[in-house]
Write an enzyme that holds these catalytic residues in place. Structure first.
Site, PDB file in Angstrom:
ATOM      1  N   LEU A   7       0.842  -1.194   0.000  1.00  0.00           N
ATOM      2  CA  LEU A   7       0.000   0.000   0.000  1.00  0.00           C
ATOM      3  C   LEU A   7       0.880   1.248   0.000  1.00  0.00           C
ATOM      4  CD1 LEU A   7      -2.799   1.307   0.178  1.00  0.00           C
ATOM      5  CD2 LEU A   7      -2.671   1.066   2.675  1.00  0.00           C
ATOM      6  N   GLY A   8       0.912   1.936  -1.141  1.00  0.00           N
ATOM      7  CA  GLY A   8       1.682   3.155  -1.263  1.00  0.00           C
ATOM      8  C   GLY A   8       0.803   4.385  -1.227  1.00  0.00           C
ATOM      9  N   SER A  10      -0.093   6.270  -3.713  1.00  0.00           N
ATOM     10  CA  SER A  10      -0.960   6.416  -4.883  1.00  0.00           C
ATOM     11  C   SER A  10      -1.682   5.129  -5.256  1.00  0.00           C
ATOM     12  CB  SER A  10      -0.148   6.890  -6.097  1.00  0.00           C
ATOM     13  OG  SER A  10       0.478   8.117  -5.836  1.00  0.00           O
ATOM     14  N   LEU A  12      -2.377   0.686  -4.540  1.00  0.00           N
ATOM     15  CA  LEU A  12      -2.285  -0.564  -3.797  1.00  0.00           C
ATOM     16  C   LEU A  12      -1.938  -1.657  -4.799  1.00  0.00           C
ATOM     17  CD1 LEU A  12      -2.768  -2.387  -1.276  1.00  0.00           C
ATOM     18  CD2 LEU A  12      -5.153  -2.572  -2.028  1.00  0.00           C
ATOM     19  N   TYR A  92      19.807   3.109   9.537  1.00  0.00           N
ATOM     20  CA  TYR A  92      19.052   3.949  10.454  1.00  0.00           C
ATOM     21  C   TYR A  92      19.160   3.427  11.888  1.00  0.00           C
ATOM     22  CZ  TYR A  92      16.507   6.525   6.764  1.00  0.00           C
ATOM     23  OH  TYR A  92      16.161   7.336   5.720  1.00  0.00           O
ATOM     24  N   GLY A  99      11.134   3.691   5.805  1.00  0.00           N
ATOM     25  CA  GLY A  99       9.912   3.153   5.239  1.00  0.00           C
ATOM     26  C   GLY A  99      10.014   1.670   4.941  1.00  0.00           C
ATOM     27  N   ASP A 101       8.616  -0.031   2.733  1.00  0.00           N
ATOM     28  CA  ASP A 101       8.763  -0.308   1.301  1.00  0.00           C
ATOM     29  C   ASP A 101      10.225  -0.282   0.883  1.00  0.00           C
ATOM     30  OD1 ASP A 101       8.854   2.433   1.819  1.00  0.00           O
ATOM     31  OD2 ASP A 101       7.849   2.989  -0.058  1.00  0.00           O
ATOM     32  N   ARG A 102      10.993   0.674   1.410  1.00  0.00           N
ATOM     33  CA  ARG A 102      12.431   0.730   1.108  1.00  0.00           C
ATOM     34  C   ARG A 102      13.138  -0.503   1.688  1.00  0.00           C
ATOM     35  NH1 ARG A 102      14.288   6.303   3.471  1.00  0.00           N
ATOM     36  NH2 ARG A 102      16.330   5.625   2.663  1.00  0.00           N
TER      37      ARG A 102
END
Length: 246
Positions: A7-8, A10, A12, A92, A99, A101-102
């Site tokens: 889910l981004g 803009s 899915l 990190y 994120g 997703d990354r």
């Protein structure tokens, strides 16, 4: 049956989890038109066992997706960024600030490249770049507006500038082409500089991976790149394998 959901901001993207542990053919749903529930009804089975979700979207939209999935499946597993995953270690200090997703895209690219160094670039609403060395160390990344977001931001402030259109060429001979040259060129410059600096830092150029809805427009100018539209879903499939083993 199990399904994977990315889910981004803009879209899915969803795909079945195949028996070999990989993501199957994916479906992309633009959720900006407010018709997400109806689209899920069209594309998903009425019942399935497990949903694996990776989300970087607005919390309200995430809740809407979770509610839709709760009505269909027995269990939902939400992926979260981890500080370590096998040999892979993120840069990190606080994993929650990277994120998911990354994180998942880096997992998938590293596995696809058989442990070689990778530069992972996503072109969606934002443009992100992440470098992972051959030992699995995340060297950090960059975040910038994507060409689409640049165009939309310009049009919001200067209404006579079109938010889309034009063809990329090094020097545009009309305004739409000049906008494409400027905004896509900015993205290309960032990716090319990242690739060059990564090669200098590592001593050899990493493999460049591109994914995201805005990536196809840049591919003709980035011949070394590997176009990997399912990178986040493939990383989520790796997450699912560990979740199943627990």
């Amino acid at each position: 049956m199990c399904w994977l959901f990315d889910l981004g901001n803009s879209r899915l993207k969803c795909a079945p989890l195949m028996a070999d542990g990989r993501a199957g053919e994916s479906i992309a749903i633009d959720h900006r038109n407010g018709a997400l529930a109806a689209a899920l009804d069209r594309h998903l089975p009425s019942e399935f066992d497990v949903a694996y979700l990776a989300s970087v979207a607005d919390p309200a939209l995430r809740v809407e997706v979770l509610q839709a999935l709760t009505a269909r499946c027995r269990r939902i597993s939400v992926a979260r960024t981890q500080s370590r995953w096998g040999d892979f270690r993120i840069a990190y200090a606080d994993p929650a600030r990277l994120g998911v997703d990354r994180f998942l895209a880096m997992l998938a690219a590293q596995a696809d490249c058989s442990g070689g160094a990778v530069l992972v670039c996503a072109i969606g609403t934002a443009l992100t770049v992440d470098l992972v060395d051959a030992a699995g160390g995340h060297r950090g990344g960059r975040i910038a507006p994507s060409p689409t977001l640049m165009r939309e931001a310009l049009q919001a402030r200067i209404v006579q500038l079109p938010a889309s259109g034009g063809s990329y060429r090094e020097f545009g001979a009309d305004t739409p082409d000049a906008l494409a040259a400027g905004c896509e060129g900015a993205a290309l410059g960032l990716i090319e500089r990242s690739l060059a600096m990564a090669g200098r830092e590592l001593g050899a150029a990493p493999t460049l991976y591109l994914h995201g809805g805005g990536a196809p427009a840049l591919l003709p100018q980035l011949p070394p790149a590997r176009w990997s539209p399912q990178l986040v879903l493939q990383g989520l499939a790796r997450w699912a394998a560990l979740d199943t083993a627990r």
